[in-house]
Design a protein around this motif. Structure first.
Motif, PDB file in Angstrom:
ATOM      1  N   MET A   1      44.515  18.838  25.673  1.00 37.08           N
ATOM      2  CA  MET A   1      44.774  17.752  26.586  1.00 37.08           C
ATOM      3  C   MET A   1      43.449  17.289  27.181  1.00 37.08           C
ATOM      4  O   MET A   1      42.636  18.083  27.616  1.00 37.08           O
TER       5      MET A   1
ATOM      6  N   GLU B   1      45.766  21.214  37.095  1.00 42.14           N
ATOM      7  CA  GLU B   1      45.743  21.631  35.698  1.00 42.14           C
ATOM      8  C   GLU B   1      45.681  23.153  35.628  1.00 42.14           C
ATOM      9  O   GLU B   1      44.774  23.765  36.200  1.00 42.14           O
ATOM     10  N   HIS B   2      46.648  23.722  34.950  1.00 38.65           N
ATOM     11  CA  HIS B   2      46.685  25.163  34.708  1.00 38.65           C
ATOM     12  C   HIS B   2      45.791  25.448  33.510  1.00 38.65           C
ATOM     13  O   HIS B   2      45.922  24.795  32.475  1.00 38.65           O
TER      14      HIS B   2
ATOM     15  N   VAL C   1      43.065  26.222  27.184  1.00 40.45           N
ATOM     16  CA  VAL C   1      44.248  25.383  27.044  1.00 40.45           C
ATOM     17  C   VAL C   1      44.618  24.910  28.444  1.00 40.45           C
ATOM     18  O   VAL C   1      44.693  25.709  29.376  1.00 40.45           O
TER      19      VAL C   1
ATOM     20  N   HIS D   1      47.259  22.610  30.924  1.00 40.42           N
ATOM     21  CA  HIS D   1      48.558  21.967  31.116  1.00 40.42           C
ATOM     22  C   HIS D   1      48.597  21.376  32.514  1.00 40.42           C
ATOM     23  O   HIS D   1      48.238  22.059  33.478  1.00 40.42           O
ATOM     24  N   THR D   2      49.058  20.138  32.630  1.00 39.11           N
ATOM     25  CA  THR D   2      49.246  19.530  33.945  1.00 39.11           C
ATOM     26  C   THR D   2      50.536  20.085  34.539  1.00 39.11           C
ATOM     27  O   THR D   2      51.568  20.131  33.864  1.00 39.11           O
ATOM     28  N   VAL D   3      50.453  20.534  35.806  1.00 40.51           N
ATOM     29  CA  VAL D   3      51.601  21.140  36.483  1.00 40.51           C
ATOM     30  C   VAL D   3      51.755  20.529  37.880  1.00 40.51           C
ATOM     31  O   VAL D   3      50.790  20.010  38.440  1.00 40.51           O
TER      32      VAL D   3
ATOM     33  N   GLN E   1      53.790  28.160  35.096  1.00 40.69           N
ATOM     34  CA  GLN E   1      54.463  27.556  33.951  1.00 40.69           C
ATOM     35  C   GLN E   1      54.171  28.365  32.687  1.00 40.69           C
ATOM     36  O   GLN E   1      53.148  29.036  32.593  1.00 40.69           O
TER      37      GLN E   1
ATOM     38  N   HIS F   1      52.702  29.343  29.190  1.00 40.77           N
ATOM     39  CA  HIS F   1      51.390  28.960  28.666  1.00 40.77           C
ATOM     40  C   HIS F   1      50.964  29.907  27.553  1.00 40.77           C
ATOM     41  O   HIS F   1      51.561  30.956  27.360  1.00 40.77           O
TER      42      HIS F   1
ATOM     43  N   TRP G   1      42.906  27.328  37.859  1.00 34.62           N
ATOM     44  CA  TRP G   1      43.443  25.974  37.944  1.00 34.62           C
ATOM     45  C   TRP G   1      42.311  25.026  38.292  1.00 34.62           C
ATOM     46  O   TRP G   1      41.391  25.392  39.027  1.00 34.62           O
TER      47      TRP G   1
END
Length: 139
Positions: free
Chosen positions: A1, A85-86, A110, A112-114, A121, A123, A130
């Protein structure tokens, strides 16, 4: 991402997983924060993102305010949480034979938007921290 580029008045801040866990810190989208920040360890960010990403500041609850000789450069920031972002990564054995333990696989972070840092979340890999994007409040 790929994260959207920073706009004027936005700053990315790193939060360490282990400090978040110890402090039971919660951060939510839209929350107003006032944090004392120190410069981020750019070697660590470089390992995680293979120089594709920069995070200039970190919230380090263990950085001492009282020891002038070792005191980091402090930045006080207040603003609204715009993005969370995680960040997770796989750990591997070091290629340097003198190294011990495991190290993050270079460039394999990696993201991920949380909506918040808890609950965590699903993963891939191990959570390392974060990246919280803050829109600075100006007075």
């Amino acid at each position: 991402m790929v994260s959207p580029p920073l706009r004027p008045g936005e700053v990315d801040v790193w939060l360490w997983e282990w400090q978040v866990a110890e402090d039971r810190r919660q951060v939510l989208l839209g929350e107003t924060v006032m944090w004392d920040l120190v410069p981020m360890d750019q070697d660590w960010i470089s390992k995680l993102f293979a120089d594709r990403r920069s995070v200039p500041l970190q919230l380090d609850t263990y950085a001492g305010h009282s020891e002038p000789a070792d005191a980091p450069e402090w930045t006080r920031m207040s603003g609204v949480v715009q993005r969370i972002e995680h960040v997770s990564v796989r750990y591997v054995q070091p290629t340097d034979p003198s190294g011990t333990g495991s190290v993050p696989e270079r460039g394999a972070a990696v993201v991920h938007t949380v909506p918040s840092i808890w609950p965590e979340q699903p993963h891939t890999g191990s959570t390392t921290g974060w990246i919280v994007r803050i829109v600075e409040a100006f007075s």
